[in-house]
Design an enzyme around this catalytic site. Structure first.
Site, PDB file in Angstrom:
ATOM      1  N   ASP A  66       0.726  -1.170  -0.069  1.00 39.50           N
ATOM      2  CA  ASP A  66       0.046  -0.063   0.000  1.00 39.50           C
ATOM      3  C   ASP A  66       1.043   1.140   0.136  1.00 39.50           C
ATOM      4  O   ASP A  66       2.068   1.240   0.022  1.00 39.50           O
ATOM      5  CB  ASP A  66      -0.983   0.068   1.272  1.00 39.50           C
ATOM      6  CG  ASP A  66      -0.322  -0.364   2.505  1.00 39.50           C
ATOM      7  OD1 ASP A  66       1.093   0.070   2.772  1.00 39.50           O
ATOM      8  OD2 ASP A  66      -0.830  -1.063   3.391  1.00 39.50           O
ATOM      9  N   ASP A  68       1.645   5.246   1.560  1.00 40.87           N
ATOM     10  CA  ASP A  68       1.388   5.801   2.789  1.00 40.87           C
ATOM     11  C   ASP A  68       1.880   7.233   2.390  1.00 40.87           C
ATOM     12  O   ASP A  68       3.150   7.530   1.838  1.00 40.87           O
ATOM     13  CB  ASP A  68       1.902   5.560   4.060  1.00 40.87           C
ATOM     14  CG  ASP A  68       1.290   3.999   4.442  1.00 40.87           C
ATOM     15  OD1 ASP A  68       0.197   4.134   4.238  1.00 40.87           O
ATOM     16  OD2 ASP A  68       2.031   3.239   4.886  1.00 40.87           O
ATOM     17  N   ASP A 144       9.616   3.646  12.990  1.00 37.29           N
ATOM     18  CA  ASP A 144      10.331   2.483  13.737  1.00 37.29           C
ATOM     19  C   ASP A 144      11.676   2.086  13.281  1.00 37.29           C
ATOM     20  O   ASP A 144      12.711   2.475  13.838  1.00 37.29           O
ATOM     21  CB  ASP A 144       9.365   1.445  13.895  1.00 37.29           C
ATOM     22  CG  ASP A 144       8.776   0.888  12.281  1.00 37.29           C
ATOM     23  OD1 ASP A 144       9.010   1.483  11.448  1.00 37.29           O
ATOM     24  OD2 ASP A 144       8.013   0.030  12.473  1.00 37.29           O
TER      25      ASP A 144
HETATM   26  P1  ATP Z   1       3.804  -2.916   5.060  1.00 38.37           P
HETATM   27  O1  ATP Z   1       4.814  -3.377   3.994  1.00 38.37           O
HETATM   28  O2  ATP Z   1       3.577  -4.187   6.061  1.00 38.37           O
HETATM   29  O3  ATP Z   1       2.806  -2.157   4.735  1.00 38.37           O
HETATM   30  P2  ATP Z   1       4.964  -0.805   6.531  1.00 38.37           P
HETATM   31  O4  ATP Z   1       6.219  -0.314   6.680  1.00 38.37           O
HETATM   32  O5  ATP Z   1       4.217   0.170   5.692  1.00 38.37           O
HETATM   33  O6  ATP Z   1       4.969  -2.018   6.056  1.00 38.37           O
HETATM   34  P3  ATP Z   1       2.736   0.130   8.137  1.00 38.37           P
HETATM   35  O7  ATP Z   1       2.284  -0.627   9.409  1.00 38.37           O
HETATM   36  O8  ATP Z   1       1.894   0.238   6.836  1.00 38.37           O
HETATM   37  O9  ATP Z   1       3.984  -0.827   7.588  1.00 38.37           O
HETATM   38  O10 ATP Z   1       3.183   1.647   8.918  1.00 38.37           O
HETATM   39  C1  ATP Z   1       3.677   2.521   7.774  1.00 38.37           C
HETATM   40  C2  ATP Z   1       4.967   3.206   8.372  1.00 38.37           C
HETATM   41  O11 ATP Z   1       4.581   3.647   9.638  1.00 38.37           O
HETATM   42  C3  ATP Z   1       6.232   2.185   8.741  1.00 38.37           C
HETATM   43  O12 ATP Z   1       7.000   2.314   7.591  1.00 38.37           O
HETATM   44  C4  ATP Z   1       6.694   3.085   9.910  1.00 38.37           C
HETATM   45  O13 ATP Z   1       7.444   4.192   9.209  1.00 38.37           O
HETATM   46  C5  ATP Z   1       5.420   3.732  10.659  1.00 38.37           C
HETATM   47  N1  ATP Z   1       5.027   2.754  11.773  1.00 38.37           N
HETATM   48  C6  ATP Z   1       3.933   1.875  11.739  1.00 38.37           C
HETATM   49  N2  ATP Z   1       3.881   1.268  12.646  1.00 38.37           N
HETATM   50  C7  ATP Z   1       4.810   2.114  13.551  1.00 38.37           C
HETATM   51  C8  ATP Z   1       5.567   1.747  14.924  1.00 38.37           C
HETATM   52  N3  ATP Z   1       4.462   0.551  15.732  1.00 38.37           N
HETATM   53  N4  ATP Z   1       6.210   2.339  15.645  1.00 38.37           N
HETATM   54  C9  ATP Z   1       6.769   3.280  14.622  1.00 38.37           C
HETATM   55  N5  ATP Z   1       6.461   3.645  13.479  1.00 38.37           N
HETATM   56  C10 ATP Z   1       5.674   2.729  13.037  1.00 38.37           C
HETATM   57 MG    MG Z   2       2.172   0.120   4.747  1.00 42.87          MG
END
Ligand code: ATP
Ligand code: MG
Length: 433
Positions: A66, A68, A144
């Site tokens: 997705d 963001d 994170d």
């Molecule tokens: P995915 O491929 O699973 O979507 P993602 O890195 O995009 O991986 P998301 O859960 O969609 O993960 O979160 C988007 C962003 O928000 C992360 O890349 C990170 O920068 C931030 N984030 C999400 N959860 C946390 C957390 N628990 N603590 C700190 N930052 C977070």
């Molecule tokens: Mg994501």
């Protein structure tokens, strides 16, 4: 907070800016909807960046799950700019911009909690508030991992890197931003995320980040069971369930999520719990690879099968009939499980039905097998029986019997994984009763 001095220096760092010509993100790889959001924000005079997993995945040449977006527009301004948006979130507000089924998540830059005061922290260091707006140079520090904290600027196509995320992308390394102990304590869900990303991307976990994993695993006990279940879904339904499970066990996190299963694994009750759980997870990965439907209820039934079966046998030894024994054991095992991960009822219900159908599969061989095949959960229960046979339980003959029976008596019916159809059937039944 003796680390606050170090952190202030860290916070003042200048970013490395990688111009569009020097990285491999092409605009063509970004979804049309994400581009629409980015350009509308930019044209309205706001900063607009792609951030998080999408930038990471694009840099790695993978297809993002997705997209963001991060911006300096406030949630209210985003809401005004996009009629198709909705504000969500309790702990912090962000906007979802809807294009049919596709959702672009747009969040306003936020400052991390202040590390030099206790405001926004629970006594044990967890974050309880996270809603102070800021600039991109604030926003980056609340993320994170370094590889998740890269920003792609739609205005000039540059990647902005405050945390040496690019270096970690190149060297395939998962590294928490800042002091790992402090950042994991703030939000222990990051422990699970570290394992999930390392497994999914095939990255190693940096030494200082890794050292905290086993030590802080018990802090997962303080996370809301519903949030843990969301993480379980992300970990076990991404095509890497088996590897993730092995890593979770290695870092002593699995027992925080599935304590009864961990206990069975640790004691090898019945001789084959490990094989059984491994086969169930491999089965999930294979089905996803073949684009077949998967349901958390089935995996739940598999993960809790050994503890449930053990308890049911105890119940039988105490004089209960087989079906009563299974129903009672199922209730107990599921109610214990929901203290760690809170699952919606439709999943726990499917697990119970799969368990209850196991003795019926044995009995129906001599008694109306045609009728059992019509049961809406027959297919799930039969798949479960195959799993038991594969894992060394003495049900191979029974499983073969049902395989042959279905070949000789083909029936047109919905697949067990077809959640939509079975839901429709249930609704019809409810209307009729
Ligand atoms: P995915 O491929 O699973 O979507 P993602 O890195 O995009 O991986 P998301 O859960 O969609 O993960 O979160 C988007 C962003 O928000 C992360 O890349 C990170 O920068 C931030 N984030 C999400 N959860 C946390 C957390 N628990 N603590 C700190 N930052 C977070
Ligand atoms: Mg994501």
């Amino acid at each position: 907070m003796n680390k606050s001095h170090d952190k202030v220096v860290y916070l003042n760092r200048e970013p490395t800016v990688i111009p569009g010509a020097e990285h491999n993100i092409s605009r063509n790889a970004i979804s049309d909807n994400a581009l629409k959001v980015l350009y509308r924000l930019k044209n309205a005079g706001f900063a607009a960046y792609l951030v998080g997993g999408s930038v990471r995945d694009l840099l790695l040449g993978r297809e993002p799950k997705d997209f963001d977006v991060a911006t300096d527009a406030t949630p209210e301004q985003i809401r005004e700019l996009f009629r198709n948006s909705r504000l969500i979130g309790r702990r912090f507000r962000l906007a979802h911009v809807h294009y049919g089924d596709d959702i672009i998540e747009v969040s306003t830059f936020r400052a991390p909690h202040r590390i030099d005061t206790s405001a926004g922290h629970a006594v044990d260091g967890r974050i309880i508030r996270d809603n102070v707006y800021g600039g991109i140079d604030d926003d980056v520090w609340r993320r994170d991992f370094t590889v998740n904290a890269l920003y792609y600027n739609i205005a000039d196509e540059a990647v902005v890197d405050y945390v040496d995320g690019m270096r970690d992308i190149k060297s395939c390394c998962i590294r928490l931003i800042g002091d790992p102990h402090e950042r994991f304590t703030e939000d222990p869900v990051r422990l699970l995320r570290a394992v999930r990303f390392a497994t999914k991307l095939g990255f190693r976990i940096s030494g200082d980040t890794e050292r905290c994993l086993s030590e802080l695993a018990p802090s997962l006990g303080g996370i809301a069971p519903a949030r843990l279940f969301e993480e379980v879904l992300k970990m076990f339904f991404n095509g890497y369930a088996l590897q993730t499970f092995e890593q979770l066990r290695h870092y002593r996190m699995f027992g925080e999520l599935f304590p009864q299963t961990e206990e069975a694994l640790a004691h090898q009750y019945g001789g084959f719990p490990h094989t059984f759980v491994v086969n169930a997870l491999r089965n999930t990965d294979n089905r996803l690879a073949e684009n077949k439907p998967v349901t958390p209820g089935f995996l739940l039934a598999a993960l809790l099968w050994i503890p449930m079966d053990r308890l049911a046998r105890d119940n039988i030894a105490q004089g209960l009939k087989e079906m009563e024994a299974i129903m009672l054991a199922g209730d107990i095992v599921i109610s214990k499980q929901t203290r760690s991960t809170a699952m919606p009822r439709r999943f726990t219900q499917l697990a119970r039905e799969i368990w209850q159908l196991q003795p019926r599969l044995a009995r129906s061989v001599n008694r109306r097998p045609h009728r059992l095949v019509q049961h809406p959960r027959f297919r799930a229960a039969y798949d479960f029986l195959l799993l038991r046979a594969e894992s060394g339980e003495e049900v191979t003959e029974l499983a073969n019997w049902w395989t042959a029976f279905q070949q000789d008596n083909p029936v047109k019916k919905a697949h067990s994984g077809d959640k939509h159809n079975s839901r429709r059937r249930r609704r019809r039944r409810q209307r009729q009763s």
